[in-house]
Design a protein around this motif. Structure first.
Motif, PDB file in Angstrom:
ATOM      1  N   LEU A 133       3.308  13.085   1.389  1.00 28.65           N
ATOM      2  CA  LEU A 133       2.926  14.245   2.203  1.00 28.65           C
ATOM      3  C   LEU A 133       4.049  15.257   2.307  1.00 28.65           C
ATOM      4  CD1 LEU A 133       1.405  12.024   4.978  1.00 28.65           C
ATOM      5  CD2 LEU A 133       0.091  13.483   3.445  1.00 28.65           C
ATOM      6  N   ILE A 134       5.231  14.835   1.848  1.00 29.59           N
ATOM      7  CA  ILE A 134       6.380  15.732   1.944  1.00 29.59           C
ATOM      8  C   ILE A 134       6.273  16.807   0.855  1.00 29.59           C
ATOM      9  CG2 ILE A 134       8.918  15.860   1.882  1.00 29.59           C
ATOM     10  CD1 ILE A 134       8.134  14.083   4.175  1.00 29.59           C
ATOM     11  N   CYS A 135       5.915  16.361  -0.367  1.00 28.02           N
ATOM     12  CA  CYS A 135       5.891  17.301  -1.498  1.00 28.02           C
ATOM     13  C   CYS A 135       4.481  17.524  -2.018  1.00 28.02           C
ATOM     14  CB  CYS A 135       6.770  16.773  -2.615  1.00 28.02           C
ATOM     15  SG  CYS A 135       6.166  15.204  -3.278  1.00 28.02           S
ATOM     16  N   ASP A 136       3.487  16.987  -1.278  1.00 26.66           N
ATOM     17  CA  ASP A 136       2.100  17.072  -1.734  1.00 26.66           C
ATOM     18  C   ASP A 136       1.956  16.428  -3.117  1.00 26.66           C
ATOM     19  OD1 ASP A 136      -0.493  17.651  -1.275  1.00 26.66           O
ATOM     20  OD2 ASP A 136      -0.382  19.761  -1.895  1.00 26.66           O
ATOM     21  N   SER A 137       2.642  15.320  -3.292  1.00 24.33           N
ATOM     22  CA  SER A 137       2.606  14.506  -4.526  1.00 24.33           C
ATOM     23  C   SER A 137       3.182  15.196  -5.758  1.00 24.33           C
ATOM     24  CB  SER A 137       1.177  14.027  -4.834  1.00 24.33           C
ATOM     25  OG  SER A 137       0.739  13.173  -3.819  1.00 24.33           O
ATOM     26  N   THR A 186       7.640  10.085  -7.676  1.00 28.19           N
ATOM     27  CA  THR A 186       6.446   9.391  -8.179  1.00 28.19           C
ATOM     28  C   THR A 186       5.175   9.970  -7.570  1.00 28.19           C
ATOM     29  OG1 THR A 186       6.465   7.803  -6.357  1.00 28.19           O
ATOM     30  CG2 THR A 186       7.720   7.195  -8.320  1.00 28.19           C
ATOM     31  N   GLY A 187       5.314  10.720  -6.453  1.00 26.58           N
ATOM     32  CA  GLY A 187       4.131  11.230  -5.764  1.00 26.58           C
ATOM     33  C   GLY A 187       3.525  10.219  -4.792  1.00 26.58           C
ATOM     34  N   TRP A 188       4.096   8.999  -4.738  1.00 24.74           N
ATOM     35  CA  TRP A 188       3.565   7.948  -3.848  1.00 24.74           C
ATOM     36  C   TRP A 188       4.667   7.387  -2.966  1.00 24.74           C
ATOM     37  CZ3 TRP A 188      -1.583   7.195  -3.745  1.00 24.74           C
ATOM     38  CH2 TRP A 188      -2.333   7.619  -4.854  1.00 24.74           C
ATOM     39  N   MET A 215       0.835  -1.192   0.000  1.00 21.95           N
ATOM     40  CA  MET A 215       0.000   0.000   0.000  1.00 21.95           C
ATOM     41  C   MET A 215       0.871   1.243   0.000  1.00 21.95           C
ATOM     42  SD  MET A 215      -3.167   1.052   2.467  1.00 21.95           S
ATOM     43  CE  MET A 215      -2.350   2.033   3.679  1.00 21.95           C
ATOM     44  N   ASP A 216       0.558   2.149  -0.912  1.00 28.38           N
ATOM     45  CA  ASP A 216       1.250   3.447  -0.984  1.00 28.38           C
ATOM     46  C   ASP A 216       0.275   4.524  -0.528  1.00 28.38           C
ATOM     47  OD1 ASP A 216       3.196   1.982  -2.270  1.00 28.38           O
ATOM     48  OD2 ASP A 216       2.721   2.747  -4.281  1.00 28.38           O
ATOM     49  N   ILE A 217       0.834   5.606   0.005  1.00 26.64           N
ATOM     50  CA  ILE A 217      -0.016   6.778   0.239  1.00 26.64           C
ATOM     51  C   ILE A 217       0.573   7.962  -0.527  1.00 26.64           C
ATOM     52  CG2 ILE A 217      -0.773   5.986   2.520  1.00 26.64           C
ATOM     53  CD1 ILE A 217       1.041   8.162   3.735  1.00 26.64           C
ATOM     54  N   SER A 218      -0.289   8.938  -0.818  1.00 25.86           N
ATOM     55  CA  SER A 218       0.198  10.104  -1.555  1.00 25.86           C
ATOM     56  C   SER A 218       1.275  10.797  -0.722  1.00 25.86           C
ATOM     57  CB  SER A 218      -0.964  11.049  -1.842  1.00 25.86           C
ATOM     58  OG  SER A 218      -1.751  11.230  -0.684  1.00 25.86           O
TER      59      SER A 218
END
Ligand code: DAH
Length: 343
Positions: free
Chosen positions: A264-268, A277-279, A259-262
């Protein structure tokens, strides 16, 4: 008469030697010598027995004796007052207090507690297992027989061979220990430290932390897995966070997913943490492999279950933007102090 004079002389010596270190002792002195039933009064009472021609001279002596006692009383009183004064003076109430430095919870403990409390609200109990494990609980029971290539995925610290004792490479070993002693329904999470033989760098360490989850009951489905983990990330990171599941492989689950989450460091938008990759991957999961259930005598036709294992350091990195794994174990108070407000 001679006797009385001697008595007065003795009293005077006694008075001269008298000492007082507190107010009670001064008061005791006053009562003994100057009180209404005190010695000075009683000596004065002897005046009536003194022949008239000696009264004047004797009166003088008695008077001196009285003054002598009163004088001493004043001296004693003063000495107590002075010493109280000097203790009072030696405390400077305007000085700042000496600071008591209060420690902080370690960021990994903070995050682990948050994870545990979210799953507790869903009815998960907490189980822990040993960090030194045998081959069966860490590998065999989890459907990784000897010579299984998947064992190469995890570089193991062995303590002994034949019988093999090792530092557990994942908290999945606690799944095995729980199933050994409990029958379904089982709903547990298992936080703990795990070890792998990795070269230490900003991104890898020879020990880190995981939280394992295991849910076995009748009719547990992949939809339950997804919804449970989705609820978790929303509670942990907020309602805005997005999730995605990628098909994967673990010997102890089938099917398996990561499971990946969006990010949060770069707001994807793309950064080093999400490798543009944003994930960001936060856990492995899947439906418990029937073989694993059967290893513990759980009927895989009747029961199904899901399991997952997440990295606490990774969650902490996303939550608090900690970008070097080494910080967690260096004991640098400049780092640790930053978590003063977090509980
Ligand atoms: N044990 C796996 C690891 O350390 C993580 C994991 C994956 C745990 C899938 C699970 C699972 O319980 O179902 O990489």
């Amino acid at each position: 008469m001679e006797q009385l004079l001697q008595q007065i002389e003795l009293y005077k010596q006694e008075i001269a030697a008298a000492e007082a270190t507190n107010a009670d002792m001064v008061e005791a002195f006053r009562i003994k010598y100057l009180g209404t039933k005190g010695l000075v009064k009683s000596v004065m009472g002897e005046m009536k027995n003194v022949p008239n021609d000696q009264k004047k001279a004797f009166g003088q002596i008695l008077n001196d004796f009285k003054l002598f006692a009163e004088n001493k009383f004043e001296i004693l009183k003063q000495s107590i007052d002075d010493s109280q004064q000097s203790t009072a003076n030696s405390i400077d109430l305007s000085l700042p207090g000496s600071p008591v430095s209060v420690g902080t919870r370690h960021p990994l403990s903070i995050v682990r507690n948050q994870i545990v409390s979210i799953f507790k609200r869903l009815g998960f109990a907490v189980s822990e297992g040993p960090e030194i494990e045998d081959d069966w609980h860490n590998f065999g029971a989890m459907n990784l027989p000897e010579d299984h290539p998947a064992r190469d995925m995890q570089d193991t610290f062995y303590i002994s061979q034949n019988p093999a004792w090792l530092l557990r490479t994942h908290t999945s070993s606690v799944q095995a220990r729980v199933m050994e002693h409990q029958k379904p329904p089982i709903r547990v999470i298992c936080p703990g430290r795990v070890y792998r033989n990795e070269t230490i760098s900003a991104r890898a360490h020879c020990f880190f932390h995981q939280v394992e989850g295991l849910y076995i009951d009748e009719n547990v489905s992949f939809a339950d897995l997804k919804q449970t983990l989705y609820f978790f990330v929303q509670e942990m990171f907020g309602k805005e966070v997005k999730v995605r599941f990628r098909p994967s492989y673990f010997p102890f689950t089938e099917p398996s997913a990561e499971m990946d989450i969006s990010c949060l460091i770069c707001d994807s938008k793309g950064c080093n943490v999400c490798k543009h990759t944003g994930w960001v991957e936060i856990l492995g999961s899947g439906m418990v492999h029937p073989k694993v259930l059967e290893n513990f005598g759980i009927d895989s036709n009747k029961y199904t279950g899901f399991a997952f294992g997440m990295g606490v350091e990774r969650i902490c990195q996303l939550k608090y933007q900690v970008n070097d794994l080494r910080l967690y174990s260096q004991n640098d108070v400049r780092f640790l102090k930053q978590f003063t407000g977090a509980i």
